[in-house]
Design an enzyme around this catalytic site. Sequence first.
Site, mmCIF file in Angstrom:
data_model
loop_
_atom_site.group_PDB
_atom_site.id
_atom_site.type_symbol
_atom_site.label_atom_id
_atom_site.label_comp_id
_atom_site.label_asym_id
_atom_site.label_seq_id
_atom_site.Cartn_x
_atom_site.Cartn_y
_atom_site.Cartn_z
ATOM 1 N N TRP A 1 -38.424 7.093 8.165
ATOM 2 C CA TRP A 1 -38.387 5.983 7.204
ATOM 3 C C TRP A 1 -38.842 6.390 5.804
ATOM 4 O O TRP A 1 -38.620 5.672 4.851
ATOM 5 C CB TRP A 1 -39.211 4.789 7.710
ATOM 6 C CG TRP A 1 -38.469 3.996 8.747
ATOM 7 C CD1 TRP A 1 -38.796 3.846 10.069
ATOM 8 C CD2 TRP A 1 -37.248 3.254 8.559
ATOM 9 N NE1 TRP A 1 -37.860 3.069 10.707
ATOM 10 C CE2 TRP A 1 -36.908 2.685 9.800
ATOM 11 C CE3 TRP A 1 -36.409 3.019 7.472
ATOM 12 C CZ2 TRP A 1 -35.768 1.898 9.983
ATOM 13 C CZ3 TRP A 1 -35.271 2.226 7.648
ATOM 14 C CH2 TRP A 1 -34.970 1.682 8.896
ATOM 15 N N TRP B 1 -30.216 0.301 4.644
ATOM 16 C CA TRP B 1 -30.621 -0.696 5.641
ATOM 17 C C TRP B 1 -30.336 -2.112 5.134
ATOM 18 O O TRP B 1 -30.509 -2.404 3.951
ATOM 19 C CB TRP B 1 -32.119 -0.530 5.945
ATOM 20 C CG TRP B 1 -32.585 -1.349 7.107
ATOM 21 C CD1 TRP B 1 -32.605 -0.974 8.415
ATOM 22 C CD2 TRP B 1 -33.102 -2.688 7.067
ATOM 23 N NE1 TRP B 1 -33.095 -1.997 9.196
ATOM 24 C CE2 TRP B 1 -33.411 -3.060 8.398
ATOM 25 C CE3 TRP B 1 -33.333 -3.622 6.053
ATOM 26 C CZ2 TRP B 1 -33.937 -4.300 8.742
ATOM 27 C CZ3 TRP B 1 -33.848 -4.863 6.387
ATOM 28 C CH2 TRP B 1 -34.157 -5.197 7.720
ATOM 29 N N MET C 1 -27.032 3.544 9.845
ATOM 30 C CA MET C 1 -27.501 3.467 11.241
ATOM 31 C C MET C 1 -28.978 3.816 11.326
ATOM 32 O O MET C 1 -29.428 4.757 10.679
ATOM 33 C CB MET C 1 -26.711 4.443 12.110
ATOM 34 C CG MET C 1 -27.208 4.486 13.560
ATOM 35 S SD MET C 1 -26.269 5.623 14.610
ATOM 36 C CE MET C 1 -27.036 7.182 14.166
ATOM 37 N N GLU D 1 -43.989 0.526 17.208
ATOM 38 C CA GLU D 1 -42.624 0.025 17.324
ATOM 39 C C GLU D 1 -41.939 0.691 18.522
ATOM 40 O O GLU D 1 -42.417 1.700 19.035
ATOM 41 C CB GLU D 1 -41.812 0.380 16.065
ATOM 42 C CG GLU D 1 -42.338 -0.237 14.783
ATOM 43 C CD GLU D 1 -41.490 0.088 13.546
ATOM 44 O OE1 GLU D 1 -41.283 -0.812 12.738
ATOM 45 O OE2 GLU D 1 -41.043 1.236 13.397
ATOM 46 N N ASP E 1 -32.278 2.943 14.595
ATOM 47 C CA ASP E 1 -32.651 3.127 16.009
ATOM 48 C C ASP E 1 -31.532 3.077 17.054
ATOM 49 O O ASP E 1 -30.671 2.204 16.987
ATOM 50 C CB ASP E 1 -33.617 2.013 16.451
ATOM 51 C CG ASP E 1 -34.734 1.760 15.488
ATOM 52 O OD1 ASP E 1 -34.813 2.442 14.462
ATOM 53 O OD2 ASP E 1 -35.533 0.854 15.765
ATOM 54 N N PHE F 1 -32.486 -7.081 15.791
ATOM 55 C CA PHE F 1 -33.305 -5.879 15.713
ATOM 56 C C PHE F 1 -33.244 -5.121 17.054
ATOM 57 O O PHE F 1 -32.511 -5.492 17.963
ATOM 58 C CB PHE F 1 -34.751 -6.257 15.359
ATOM 59 C CG PHE F 1 -35.014 -6.269 13.865
ATOM 60 C CD1 PHE F 1 -33.987 -6.405 12.948
ATOM 61 C CD2 PHE F 1 -36.320 -6.156 13.380
ATOM 62 C CE1 PHE F 1 -34.239 -6.415 11.569
ATOM 63 C CE2 PHE F 1 -36.590 -6.162 12.014
ATOM 64 C CZ PHE F 1 -35.542 -6.289 11.113
ATOM 65 N N GLN G 1 -28.899 0.230 15.771
ATOM 66 C CA GLN G 1 -29.149 -0.603 14.599
ATOM 67 C C GLN G 1 -28.118 -0.227 13.538
ATOM 68 O O GLN G 1 -28.038 0.940 13.119
ATOM 69 C CB GLN G 1 -30.572 -0.363 14.073
ATOM 70 C CG GLN G 1 -31.642 -0.935 14.967
ATOM 71 C CD GLN G 1 -31.706 -2.460 14.863
ATOM 72 O OE1 GLN G 1 -32.309 -3.017 13.951
ATOM 73 N NE2 GLN G 1 -31.073 -3.146 15.809
ATOM 74 N N ARG H 1 -41.936 -7.004 18.320
ATOM 75 C CA ARG H 1 -40.521 -6.632 18.493
ATOM 76 C C ARG H 1 -40.243 -5.449 19.432
ATOM 77 O O ARG H 1 -41.128 -4.834 19.959
ATOM 78 C CB ARG H 1 -39.933 -6.304 17.126
ATOM 79 C CG ARG H 1 -40.642 -5.175 16.380
ATOM 80 C CD ARG H 1 -39.941 -4.945 15.047
ATOM 81 N NE ARG H 1 -40.575 -3.919 14.254
ATOM 82 C CZ ARG H 1 -41.452 -4.162 13.275
ATOM 83 N NH1 ARG H 1 -41.808 -5.394 12.973
ATOM 84 N NH2 ARG H 1 -41.986 -3.157 12.607
#
Length: 497
Positions: free
Chosen positions: A302, A62, A36, A220, A38, A94, A54, A168
């Site tokens: 990340w 991922w 999992m 983002e 965002d 996304f 996500q 995005r």
Amino acid sequence: MVIILNSTDVKAQLDSNAYDEPHRPKVHFSPKEKWMNDPNGMVYYNGTYHLFYQYYPDSTVWGPMHWGHTMSKDMIHWEHLPIALYPDSLGYIFSGSAVVDSNNTSGFGKDGISPLVAIFTYHDPKGEREGKSDFQTQGIAFSLDEGKSWIKYANNPVIKNPGIKDFRDPKVMWFEKNKKWIMTLATRDRITFYSSENLKEWAKESEFGENVGAHGGVWECPDLFPLEYDSKTIWVLIVNLNPGGPNKGSATQYFLGDFDGKKFLPFSTETKWLDYGPDEYAGVTWSNTDKRKIFLGWMSNWLYANVVPTEKWRNAMTIPRELKIKKADNEIRIASFPVKEIEEIKSKPVVIKNISFQKAFDFSTKVDWLSLPCMIDLSMNVVKDFSITLSNKSGEALVIGFDKTQNNYFIDRTMSGKTDFQEEFATRHFAPRFTTNSKMSISLLIDISSVELFADNGLTVMTEVFFPNSPYNQISFQSDKGKIKKLKYERLNDIWR
Ligand code: FRU
């Protein structure tokens, strides 16, 4: 009728309900299994808080993104629901948002039912592999059964890509004055605002952020919403950034300013961070909650999200937090604090007042042992160095504290347990104190593998994950000639039991 389950079925059922694996959070949302990142599509509808996320159902790293789905009546207890959106010929699904289209502007409504509309980014892996720059576009889908099933719009994408690789994470809100939807979109190093009357046709309004704020990485997951302060409306623009956070990697910055339906004008161009810890990212707010603004982030970074030492699932969400604007030393900032709904899972508090000690005070002796999850509130009448150590019998420890000379709060996870999965994990992180108030207060929300620090009533926030080989069960306070005015300890009930 008697249903006979064989022992394997019973075990499977127990296992799937257990939420008891090493490092499994007890009061934070984490998926039953697999990957999992965002939070997505957060929307409040008919008394229910929906949270999409996500999700990659085939692995704990991922991969091709889906929208997982969970819901809650109180943002504390969560019910798992089937996957809401699957990848299709236009790409992976996304991050994005969801709105209640009460006026049926989209025309997706039927028989008086208001549609829920999800607005998300399509990421086309083929285009990416071929080295194109237009592989991210925006799509929409709607639901007429409160998010249980979704129908993708036949004419997707609704916004094509103008040649920007990072294009995005649409966050959509209704701007009542102009009777229009506003989309806040992350477009590489800036935000692009679009408007629409029907969620299907979008017109570009303006851009914000080139050379403003922090730019150590790509912008983002933005969010735009008003907050009331001193009978005035202040607009908040959240912009997540990766990498380039104050403590490396991913983090959430924000700007305060004005928005007129077309343009965002910041009051100041200084970078402000919603959370200074390394482990709050992609945080945005629920839509349709009226004046209340509730924020939730992904509790990871990340830098190491794909390699943290959990086996069955990877990563959790932060505790939901209510956002308010507060003034400290003549500057307005966002303060965040766990939502009041957390009170429901608190057990009877242990309160100790006026504690004095020479060097250290072992709180574990007062409560037999430290039992996690818990919340600890501490207030002091003087501003001085102190630290709080959470530890276990093997000597693994997490240290949270304040350094007066630097005017910094800190969390040190150098010796916290398993740390060697990534070279930058074992380190000390810092966050400034934003008030000169002579009284200090800090609240700690401690789960099996995370701590969230809310200092000075939420003016400074730090979120941090850790992975001890056995849960911390001791807590002690260190300070020279220490004085704690009030210490409150409340155990929190496991939300999965
Ligand atoms: C942020 C992010 C988003 C993107 C999603 C992909 O963590 O990179 O920008 O939509 O994750 O999973």
